[in-house]
Design a protein around this motif. Structure first.
Motif, PDB file in Angstrom:
ATOM      1  N   HIS A  17       0.843  -1.194   0.000  1.00 23.85           N
ATOM      2  CA  HIS A  17       0.000   0.000   0.000  1.00 23.85           C
ATOM      3  C   HIS A  17       0.884   1.252   0.000  1.00 23.85           C
ATOM      4  CE1 HIS A  17      -3.689  -2.279   0.843  1.00 23.85           C
ATOM      5  NE2 HIS A  17      -2.963  -2.989   1.676  1.00 23.85           N
ATOM      6  N   GLY A  18       0.845   2.002  -1.085  1.00 22.63           N
ATOM      7  CA  GLY A  18       1.569   3.265  -1.143  1.00 22.63           C
ATOM      8  C   GLY A  18       3.074   3.133  -1.179  1.00 22.63           C
ATOM      9  N   TYR A  19       3.597   2.025  -1.698  1.00 24.65           N
ATOM     10  CA  TYR A  19       5.041   1.809  -1.731  1.00 24.65           C
ATOM     11  C   TYR A  19       5.693   2.685  -2.808  1.00 24.65           C
ATOM     12  CZ  TYR A  19       9.503  -0.670  -1.773  1.00 24.65           C
ATOM     13  OH  TYR A  19      10.834  -0.992  -1.694  1.00 24.65           O
ATOM     14  N   ALA A  20       6.930   3.097  -2.580  1.00 19.49           N
ATOM     15  CA  ALA A  20       7.715   3.832  -3.577  1.00 19.49           C
ATOM     16  C   ALA A  20       8.924   2.985  -3.945  1.00 19.49           C
ATOM     17  CB  ALA A  20       8.162   5.182  -3.016  1.00 19.49           C
ATOM     18  N   MET A  21       9.031   2.614  -5.213  1.00 25.80           N
ATOM     19  CA  MET A  21      10.118   1.738  -5.645  1.00 25.80           C
ATOM     20  C   MET A  21      11.466   2.434  -5.609  1.00 25.80           C
ATOM     21  SD  MET A  21       8.931  -0.705  -8.786  1.00 25.80           S
ATOM     22  CE  MET A  21       8.411   0.648  -9.844  1.00 25.80           C
ATOM     23  N   ARG A  22      12.482   1.652  -5.258  1.00 21.27           N
ATOM     24  CA  ARG A  22      13.848   2.117  -5.350  1.00 21.27           C
ATOM     25  C   ARG A  22      14.342   1.910  -6.784  1.00 21.27           C
ATOM     26  NH1 ARG A  22      15.988  -1.373  -0.301  1.00 21.27           N
ATOM     27  NH2 ARG A  22      14.833  -2.916  -1.526  1.00 21.27           N
ATOM     28  N   PRO A  23      15.420   2.585  -7.182  1.00 17.91           N
ATOM     29  CA  PRO A  23      15.923   2.422  -8.550  1.00 17.91           C
ATOM     30  C   PRO A  23      16.224   0.967  -8.915  1.00 17.91           C
ATOM     31  CG  PRO A  23      16.940   4.330  -7.533  1.00 17.91           C
ATOM     32  CD  PRO A  23      16.144   3.657  -6.449  1.00 17.91           C
ATOM     33  N   SER A  24      16.767   0.201  -7.974  1.00 15.07           N
ATOM     34  CA  SER A  24      17.089  -1.199  -8.269  1.00 15.07           C
ATOM     35  C   SER A  24      15.826  -2.009  -8.538  1.00 15.07           C
ATOM     36  CB  SER A  24      17.861  -1.820  -7.103  1.00 15.07           C
ATOM     37  OG  SER A  24      17.102  -1.775  -5.905  1.00 15.07           O
ATOM     38  N   GLU A  25      14.743  -1.672  -7.847  1.00 10.90           N
ATOM     39  CA  GLU A  25      13.480  -2.383  -8.054  1.00 10.90           C
ATOM     40  C   GLU A  25      12.839  -1.975  -9.380  1.00 10.90           C
ATOM     41  OE1 GLU A  25      12.708  -2.573  -3.250  1.00 10.90           O
ATOM     42  OE2 GLU A  25      11.804  -0.992  -4.468  1.00 10.90           O
ATOM     43  N   ALA A  26      12.953  -0.693  -9.716  1.00 16.57           N
ATOM     44  CA  ALA A  26      12.455  -0.231 -11.007  1.00 16.57           C
ATOM     45  C   ALA A  26      13.201  -0.924 -12.151  1.00 16.57           C
ATOM     46  CB  ALA A  26      12.604   1.287 -11.119  1.00 16.57           C
ATOM     47  N   GLN A  27      14.504  -1.149 -11.977  1.00 19.05           N
ATOM     48  CA  GLN A  27      15.279  -1.850 -12.993  1.00 19.05           C
ATOM     49  C   GLN A  27      14.864  -3.310 -13.089  1.00 19.05           C
ATOM     50  OE1 GLN A  27      17.556  -0.303 -15.113  1.00 19.05           O
ATOM     51  NE2 GLN A  27      17.231  -2.254 -16.174  1.00 19.05           N
ATOM     52  N   ARG A  28      14.595  -3.937 -11.940  1.00 21.77           N
ATOM     53  CA  ARG A  28      14.136  -5.327 -11.929  1.00 21.77           C
ATOM     54  C   ARG A  28      12.806  -5.456 -12.665  1.00 21.77           C
ATOM     55  NH1 ARG A  28      13.678  -6.874  -6.209  1.00 21.77           N
ATOM     56  NH2 ARG A  28      15.862  -6.238  -6.282  1.00 21.77           N
ATOM     57  N   LEU A  29      11.942  -4.491 -12.458  1.00 18.27           N
ATOM     58  CA  LEU A  29      10.658  -4.474 -13.160  1.00 18.27           C
ATOM     59  C   LEU A  29      10.870  -4.324 -14.658  1.00 18.27           C
ATOM     60  CD1 LEU A  29       7.514  -4.298 -12.903  1.00 18.27           C
ATOM     61  CD2 LEU A  29       7.807  -1.825 -12.761  1.00 18.27           C
ATOM     62  N   GLN A  30      11.786  -3.460 -15.040  1.00 15.24           N
ATOM     63  CA  GLN A  30      12.058  -3.214 -16.448  1.00 15.24           C
ATOM     64  C   GLN A  30      12.658  -4.443 -17.130  1.00 15.24           C
ATOM     65  OE1 GLN A  30      11.123  -0.741 -18.194  1.00 15.24           O
ATOM     66  NE2 GLN A  30      12.229  -1.091 -20.103  1.00 15.24           N
ATOM     67  N   ASP A  31      13.474  -5.191 -16.397  1.00 14.47           N
ATOM     68  CA  ASP A  31      14.172  -6.345 -16.977  1.00 14.47           C
ATOM     69  C   ASP A  31      13.326  -7.612 -17.019  1.00 14.47           C
ATOM     70  OD1 ASP A  31      16.385  -4.744 -17.287  1.00 14.47           O
ATOM     71  OD2 ASP A  31      17.405  -5.465 -15.483  1.00 14.47           O
ATOM     72  N   ALA A  32      12.180  -7.606 -16.372  1.00 11.11           N
ATOM     73  CA  ALA A  32      11.370  -8.820 -16.269  1.00 11.11           C
ATOM     74  C   ALA A  32      10.843  -9.260 -17.635  1.00 11.11           C
ATOM     75  CB  ALA A  32      10.202  -8.584 -15.320  1.00 11.11           C
ATOM     76  N   ASP A  33      10.912 -10.553 -17.888  1.00 12.33           N
ATOM     77  CA  ASP A  33      10.261 -11.119 -19.073  1.00 12.33           C
ATOM     78  C   ASP A  33       8.787 -11.402 -18.802  1.00 12.33           C
ATOM     79  OD1 ASP A  33      12.624 -11.413 -20.840  1.00 12.33           O
ATOM     80  OD2 ASP A  33      13.300 -12.772 -19.257  1.00 12.33           O
ATOM     81  N   LEU A  34       8.491 -11.697 -17.538  1.00 10.93           N
ATOM     82  CA  LEU A  34       7.111 -11.935 -17.118  1.00 10.93           C
ATOM     83  C   LEU A  34       6.918 -11.304 -15.744  1.00 10.93           C
ATOM     84  CD1 LEU A  34       4.309 -13.366 -17.287  1.00 10.93           C
ATOM     85  CD2 LEU A  34       5.400 -15.369 -16.249  1.00 10.93           C
ATOM     86  N   LEU A  35       5.892 -10.481 -15.604  1.00 10.98           N
ATOM     87  CA  LEU A  35       5.562  -9.875 -14.320  1.00 10.98           C
ATOM     88  C   LEU A  35       4.201 -10.382 -13.869  1.00 10.98           C
ATOM     89  CD1 LEU A  35       5.993  -7.734 -12.025  1.00 10.98           C
ATOM     90  CD2 LEU A  35       4.609  -6.200 -13.446  1.00 10.98           C
ATOM     91  N   VAL A  36       4.127 -10.813 -12.611  1.00 11.43           N
ATOM     92  CA  VAL A  36       2.854 -11.220 -12.012  1.00 11.43           C
ATOM     93  C   VAL A  36       2.575 -10.298 -10.839  1.00 11.43           C
ATOM     94  CG1 VAL A  36       1.543 -13.092 -10.946  1.00 11.43           C
ATOM     95  CG2 VAL A  36       3.283 -13.628 -12.687  1.00 11.43           C
ATOM     96  N   TRP A  37       1.435  -9.615 -10.875  1.00 13.14           N
ATOM     97  CA  TRP A  37       1.045  -8.749  -9.771  1.00 13.14           C
ATOM     98  C   TRP A  37      -0.427  -8.960  -9.479  1.00 13.14           C
ATOM     99  CZ3 TRP A  37      -0.672  -3.113 -10.569  1.00 13.14           C
ATOM    100  CH2 TRP A  37      -1.231  -2.922 -11.830  1.00 13.14           C
ATOM    101  N   VAL A  38      -0.884  -8.476  -8.329  1.00 17.97           N
ATOM    102  CA  VAL A  38      -2.294  -8.633  -7.982  1.00 17.97           C
ATOM    103  C   VAL A  38      -3.131  -7.709  -8.833  1.00 17.97           C
ATOM    104  CG1 VAL A  38      -4.020  -8.427  -6.158  1.00 17.97           C
ATOM    105  CG2 VAL A  38      -1.764  -9.396  -5.639  1.00 17.97           C
ATOM    106  N   GLY A  39      -2.787  -6.419  -8.847  1.00 17.99           N
ATOM    107  CA  GLY A  39      -3.532  -5.468  -9.659  1.00 17.99           C
ATOM    108  C   GLY A  39      -3.546  -4.099  -9.016  1.00 17.99           C
ATOM    109  N   PRO A  40      -4.103  -3.117  -9.703  1.00 14.11           N
ATOM    110  CA  PRO A  40      -4.033  -1.729  -9.230  1.00 14.11           C
ATOM    111  C   PRO A  40      -4.787  -1.483  -7.928  1.00 14.11           C
ATOM    112  CG  PRO A  40      -5.473  -1.921 -11.152  1.00 14.11           C
ATOM    113  CD  PRO A  40      -4.767  -3.221 -11.017  1.00 14.11           C
ATOM    114  N   ASP A  41      -5.669  -2.380  -7.530  1.00 11.33           N
ATOM    115  CA  ASP A  41      -6.323  -2.217  -6.239  1.00 11.33           C
ATOM    116  C   ASP A  41      -5.358  -2.429  -5.078  1.00 11.33           C
ATOM    117  OD1 ASP A  41      -8.682  -1.663  -7.415  1.00 11.33           O
ATOM    118  OD2 ASP A  41      -9.768  -3.418  -6.699  1.00 11.33           O
ATOM    119  N   LEU A  42      -4.258  -3.110  -5.311  1.00 13.72           N
ATOM    120  CA  LEU A  42      -3.292  -3.389  -4.253  1.00 13.72           C
ATOM    121  C   LEU A  42      -1.990  -2.630  -4.477  1.00 13.72           C
ATOM    122  CD1 LEU A  42      -2.972  -5.294  -1.670  1.00 13.72           C
ATOM    123  CD2 LEU A  42      -1.480  -6.636  -3.165  1.00 13.72           C
TER     124      LEU A  42
END
Length: 375
Positions: A62-87
């Motif tokens: 809830h209300g998390y702010a990504m660090r640069p390393s996490e933003a890079q991990r997101l960018q590098d992902a071939d497949l991302l699984v998340w719950v959705g914008p409600d979470l």
């Protein structure tokens, strides 16, 4: 000379073919947003691909702010699984910028799940928990897995209301095909209509806390994984069967464990546990706040304090991600005990066992506090 040329050509073709096969066999990177979802994904994928978790286990989505390393991990992902914008609201903006070759699966929007509507904070009436019979109003999504090629149509606002089956989770498990969802990928031409996802009382997003919904997640994700990587489909399906058997076993054990305290009333810090409460028929009386990022107003604090002073609430549960100062103030001078529940597993090592540890910890902490002798 002709023979030499033929052999050379054949060798070159074989080399190219082997190189192509090698490239296809390269493991890809799968990223799951939070620890409990990462655990289920890791159990399905096994060692076929690298599976990483995006958020630190100690963080709340809830209300998390990504660090640069996490933003890079997101960018590098071939497949991302998340719950959705409600979470994971913090992922909406990064995912609005598509990346070619990345597939994105939202559990709420791309899988057919038995969902519960969100509740208001404060105190709840008895009919809100239904003592575990699982006949609360539910919703289900029918969607197509988003991917960053974006050729799939995403109608995230479309929901089909129905009545849930008995949520103790001992019904049949359909491991086969459900609906023909088409996993697109992330070229960014998809239509994203989140619709009522952001309505005040949309679906409760804490879906991993019901074993019945966890089974649906595992089955639905398997279908998407098989389409995403058909060469390893048989492995994913075997892992699915093992996971569901483990979920069944833990479900039965927890049901027996919490049975003696089902009628003991309790209040939670934030409304994250509805799926767990309803599945096991627990007597949740309310929550301090609906959104843990926001402090409750004076009226709600007064309402909760009045309920606790009635001395019929056995426990008030805090969470490790948030300070319990308000909870300590609320229980002062009452017979209500303080306990702690952790909906995301802040102290659990990431991996295939994490979801099972998280669920067992919830059961242990609930029963420990609720079964304690009266003060």
């Amino acid at each position: 000379m002709t023979t030499g040329k033929s052999l050379g050509t054949a060798t070159l073709l074989i080399t190219l073919a082997l190189g192509s096969l090698s490239a296809q066999a390269q493991p890809r990177t799968v990223v799951a947003s939070i620890l409990p979802i990462h655990s289920l994904v890791a159990g399905l994928v096994g060692d076929v691909h690298t599976v990483e978790v995006l958020l630190p286990a100690s963080a709340s989505p809830h209300g998390y702010a990504m660090r640069p390393s996490e933003a890079q991990r997101l960018q590098d992902a071939d497949l991302l699984v998340w719950v959705g914008p409600d979470l994971e609201t913090f992922l909406e903006r990064p995912l609005s910028a598509p990346r070619p070759g990345r597939t994105v699966i939202s559990l709420l929007n791309d899988l057919e799940l038995t969902l519960l509507p969100g509740r208001e904070g404060g105190l709840w009436e008895t009919h809100d928990h239904d003592h575990g019979h699982g006949h609360g109003h539910t919703t289900s999504h029918h969607g197509h897995a988003a991917d960053d090629h974006g050729h799939g149509h995403h109608d995230h606002g479309s929901r089909h209301d129905h009545h849930a089956a008995d949520d103790h989770g001992h019904g049949d498990h359909d491991h086969g095909s459900r609906h023909d969802h088409h996993t697109a990928d992330d070229h960014g031409h998809g239509h994203h209509d989140h619709g009522s996802e952001h309505d005040e009382h949309g679906a409760d997003a804490h879906i991993w806390l019901s074993p019945a919904v966890a089974r649906e997640i595992v089955s639905g994700l398997t279908e998407h994984l098989v389409r995403w990587d058909s060469a390893n489909g048989a492995t994913f399906e075997r892992n699915r069967d093992v996971l569901i058997a483990r979920i069944d076993a833990l479900d039965a054990a927890i049901a027996a464990q919490v049975e003696p305290v089902r009628d003991r009333s309790f209040i939670v810090f934030h409304d994250a546990y509805q799926y767990f409460e309803r599945h096991y028929g627990l007597n949740a009386a309310g929550s301090i706040t609906l959104d843990p990022a926001l402090s409750p107003g004076a009226r709600r604090v007064q309402e909760l304090r009045g309920r606790l002073q009635a001395d019929d609430v056995a426990c008030l549960f805090t969470e490790p991600q948030f300070r319990p100062a308000l909870a300590e103030t609320l229980v002062a001078g009452t017979t209500t005990r303080l306990g702690e529940l952790d909906p995301v597993g802040s102290n659990i090592e990431p991996g295939p066992d994490a979801w099972f540890t998280l669920m067992q910890n919830l059961a242990d902490n609930l029963t420990t506090c609720l079964s304690a002798p009266e003060l």
